[in-house]
Design a protein around this motif. Structure first.
Motif, mmCIF file in Angstrom:
data_model
loop_
_atom_site.group_PDB
_atom_site.id
_atom_site.type_symbol
_atom_site.label_atom_id
_atom_site.label_comp_id
_atom_site.label_asym_id
_atom_site.label_seq_id
_atom_site.Cartn_x
_atom_site.Cartn_y
_atom_site.Cartn_z
ATOM 1 N N THR A 108 0.859 -1.183 0.000
ATOM 2 C CA THR A 108 0.000 0.000 0.000
ATOM 3 C C THR A 108 0.897 1.235 0.000
ATOM 4 O O THR A 108 2.044 1.175 0.456
ATOM 5 C CB THR A 108 -0.904 0.020 1.248
ATOM 6 N N GLY A 109 0.360 2.335 -0.476
ATOM 7 C CA GLY A 109 1.081 3.596 -0.355
ATOM 8 C C GLY A 109 0.718 4.253 0.965
ATOM 9 O O GLY A 109 0.189 3.618 1.874
ATOM 10 N N GLY A 110 0.990 5.535 1.062
ATOM 11 C CA GLY A 110 0.607 6.290 2.246
ATOM 12 C C GLY A 110 1.661 6.285 3.322
ATOM 13 O O GLY A 110 2.681 5.583 3.225
ATOM 14 N N GLY A 111 1.416 7.084 4.363
ATOM 15 C CA GLY A 111 2.413 7.312 5.406
ATOM 16 C C GLY A 111 2.820 6.054 6.140
ATOM 17 O O GLY A 111 4.008 5.687 6.158
ATOM 18 N N ILE A 112 1.866 5.355 6.715
ATOM 19 C CA ILE A 112 2.244 4.180 7.514
ATOM 20 C C ILE A 112 2.668 3.025 6.599
ATOM 21 O O ILE A 112 3.574 2.255 6.945
ATOM 22 C CB ILE A 112 1.114 3.761 8.499
ATOM 23 N N GLY A 113 2.070 2.933 5.425
ATOM 24 C CA GLY A 113 2.460 1.863 4.493
ATOM 25 C C GLY A 113 3.928 1.979 4.112
ATOM 26 O O GLY A 113 4.670 0.984 4.082
ATOM 27 N N ARG A 161 3.942 8.823 -6.842
ATOM 28 C CA ARG A 161 3.650 7.407 -7.094
ATOM 29 C C ARG A 161 3.973 6.557 -5.865
ATOM 30 O O ARG A 161 5.037 6.705 -5.254
ATOM 31 C CB ARG A 161 4.478 6.899 -8.296
ATOM 32 N N ASN A 162 3.079 5.636 -5.544
ATOM 33 C CA ASN A 162 3.347 4.716 -4.443
ATOM 34 C C ASN A 162 4.600 3.881 -4.731
ATOM 35 O O ASN A 162 5.374 3.565 -3.830
ATOM 36 C CB ASN A 162 2.137 3.809 -4.213
ATOM 37 N N GLU A 163 4.789 3.549 -5.993
ATOM 38 C CA GLU A 163 5.983 2.779 -6.384
ATOM 39 C C GLU A 163 7.264 3.521 -6.030
ATOM 40 O O GLU A 163 8.229 2.919 -5.534
ATOM 41 C CB GLU A 163 5.949 2.504 -7.895
ATOM 42 N N GLU A 208 -6.411 11.245 13.121
ATOM 43 C CA GLU A 208 -7.328 11.580 12.021
ATOM 44 C C GLU A 208 -7.943 10.326 11.386
ATOM 45 O O GLU A 208 -8.890 10.420 10.605
ATOM 46 C CB GLU A 208 -6.626 12.453 10.968
ATOM 47 N N LYS A 209 -7.420 9.146 11.735
ATOM 48 C CA LYS A 209 -7.974 7.887 11.203
ATOM 49 C C LYS A 209 -8.970 7.251 12.167
ATOM 50 O O LYS A 209 -9.622 6.262 11.821
ATOM 51 C CB LYS A 209 -6.845 6.872 10.926
ATOM 52 N N ALA A 210 -9.082 7.801 13.382
ATOM 53 C CA ALA A 210 -9.854 7.117 14.427
ATOM 54 C C ALA A 210 -11.332 6.965 14.066
ATOM 55 O O ALA A 210 -11.933 5.918 14.321
ATOM 56 C CB ALA A 210 -9.705 7.859 15.759
HETATM 57 O O1 LIG Z 1 -3.940 7.876 -1.500
HETATM 58 C C1 LIG Z 1 -3.682 6.928 -0.803
HETATM 59 O O2 LIG Z 1 -4.051 6.950 0.514
HETATM 60 C C2 LIG Z 1 -4.098 5.780 1.310
HETATM 61 C C3 LIG Z 1 -3.909 6.183 2.786
HETATM 62 O O3 LIG Z 1 -2.742 6.973 2.916
HETATM 63 P P1 LIG Z 1 -2.285 7.607 4.312
HETATM 64 O O4 LIG Z 1 -1.093 8.468 4.012
HETATM 65 O O5 LIG Z 1 -3.445 8.399 4.831
HETATM 66 O O6 LIG Z 1 -1.939 6.433 5.205
HETATM 67 C C4 LIG Z 1 -3.080 4.762 0.833
HETATM 68 O O7 LIG Z 1 -3.298 3.574 1.473
HETATM 69 C C5 LIG Z 1 -3.213 4.563 -0.670
HETATM 70 O O8 LIG Z 1 -2.337 3.536 -1.113
HETATM 71 C C6 LIG Z 1 -2.851 5.833 -1.326
HETATM 72 O O9 LIG Z 1 -2.824 5.787 -2.715
#
Ligand SMILES: O=C1O[C@H](COP(=O)(O)O)[C@@H](O)[C@H](O)[C@H]1O
Length: 260
Positions: A42-47, A85-87, A210-212
């Motif tokens: 997955t992309g994103g901060g924690i990913g 890009r997540n890649e 913010e995800k809670a």
């Molecule tokens: O745009 C995206 O967002 C989600 C969540 O990202 P986060 O930074 O809020 O953790 C991510 O899982 C997804 O791969 C990405 O393209």
């Protein structure tokens, strides 16, 4: 379909390191019979933090990188090498640091690639790449992923399946083009619910206050059109791997003591 299990870690850093350790164990188990393991990033901060933690983990050498196929759950449809890009993030965090062959890494197509400028064509081509990698025992159009990781947006999106968007209604294709994403960039590619739900194990990753709300709704019976995270389950296991901030709105009976 498996019932969700919740594991809470103290903070983002510990969450990333614990998920990386879990990943080593699960992928080594997946390769134990001599076969190939398939993992979805997955992309994103924690990913991306999990991938960096895996690069730092001495136990990463227990993974046979020659028998691991790497896929993505979604991608931003921008040119190759674009920092969006997540890649790009995954290569910098992990893939540039491990002995993996290029043909084992399956990035989703870029906007300037050989699949052309139409994201629909790129989605079809990625679906074909997934189909080509299936084995008879997968019984479907995508490999039965050993582990599929999903970040969770504050709106409950997973991969690039956004609330109320046409892609959440897709029940045939494995990969679709997404237009008008509420989170930039607007044009994306995403695995669909049928593809995500073919994974053996689904691991949701969420860090931060913010995800809670999204975590509470997804685990509290929301529908997948409004909260797409509610529409994905692993065939064998569904894990919600959270830090304390992301878990703060969950009822106490859903959480179990932190592992560390
Ligand atoms: O745009 C995206 O967002 C989600 C969540 O990202 P986060 O930074 O809020 O953790 C991510 O899982 C997804 O791969 C990405 O393209």
């Amino acid at each position: 379909m498996s019932a969700p299990e919740v594991v809470v870690h103290a903070d983002k850093d510990l969450l990333a390191r614990a998920v990386a350790a879990r990943l080593v164990t699960r992928l080594v188990d997946g390769q134990a019979g001599g076969g190939t393991a398939h993992v979805v990033f997955t992309g994103g901060g924690i990913g991306t933090a999990v991938l960096a933690a895996l690069a730092d983990a001495p136990a990463r050498d227990a993974i046979d990188w020659s028998r691991l196929d790497i896929w993505w759950g979604d991608e931003r449809f921008v040119p190759d090498g674009d920092p969006e890009r997540n890649e790009t993030g995954a290569r910098a965090a992990l893939l540039d640091h491990v002995p993996i062959a290029a043909d084992r890494v399956h990035p989703m197509p870029a906007a300037n690639g050989s699949d052309g400028k139409r994201p629909e064509d790129a989605a079809s081509r990625y679906a074909e790449e997934l189909r080509t990698a299936t084995r008879p025992e997968d019984h479907g159009p995508v490999p039965r992923f050993d582990v599929l990781m999903l970040g969770v947006g504050p709106d409950g999106h997973v991969a690039s399946l956004f609330p109320e968007h046409p892609a959440v209604h897709e029940d045939q294709r494995s990969v679709v083009a997404v237009h008008g994403s509420p989170k930039p960039p607007p044009t994306r590619l995403s695995l669909t619910f049928p593809a995500l739900n073919s994974a053996r194990e689904v691991w949701f990753l969420a860090s931060g206050e913010e995800k809670a709300g999204a975590v509470r709704l997804a685990l509290g019976g929301a529908g997948p059109v409004q909260i797409p995270a509610a529409g994905v389950h692993g065939r064998q296991r569904t894990l919600w791997l959270l830090d304390r901030s992301a878990a703060k709105e969950l009822p106490v009976e859903l959480t179990r003591p932190t592992e560390h």
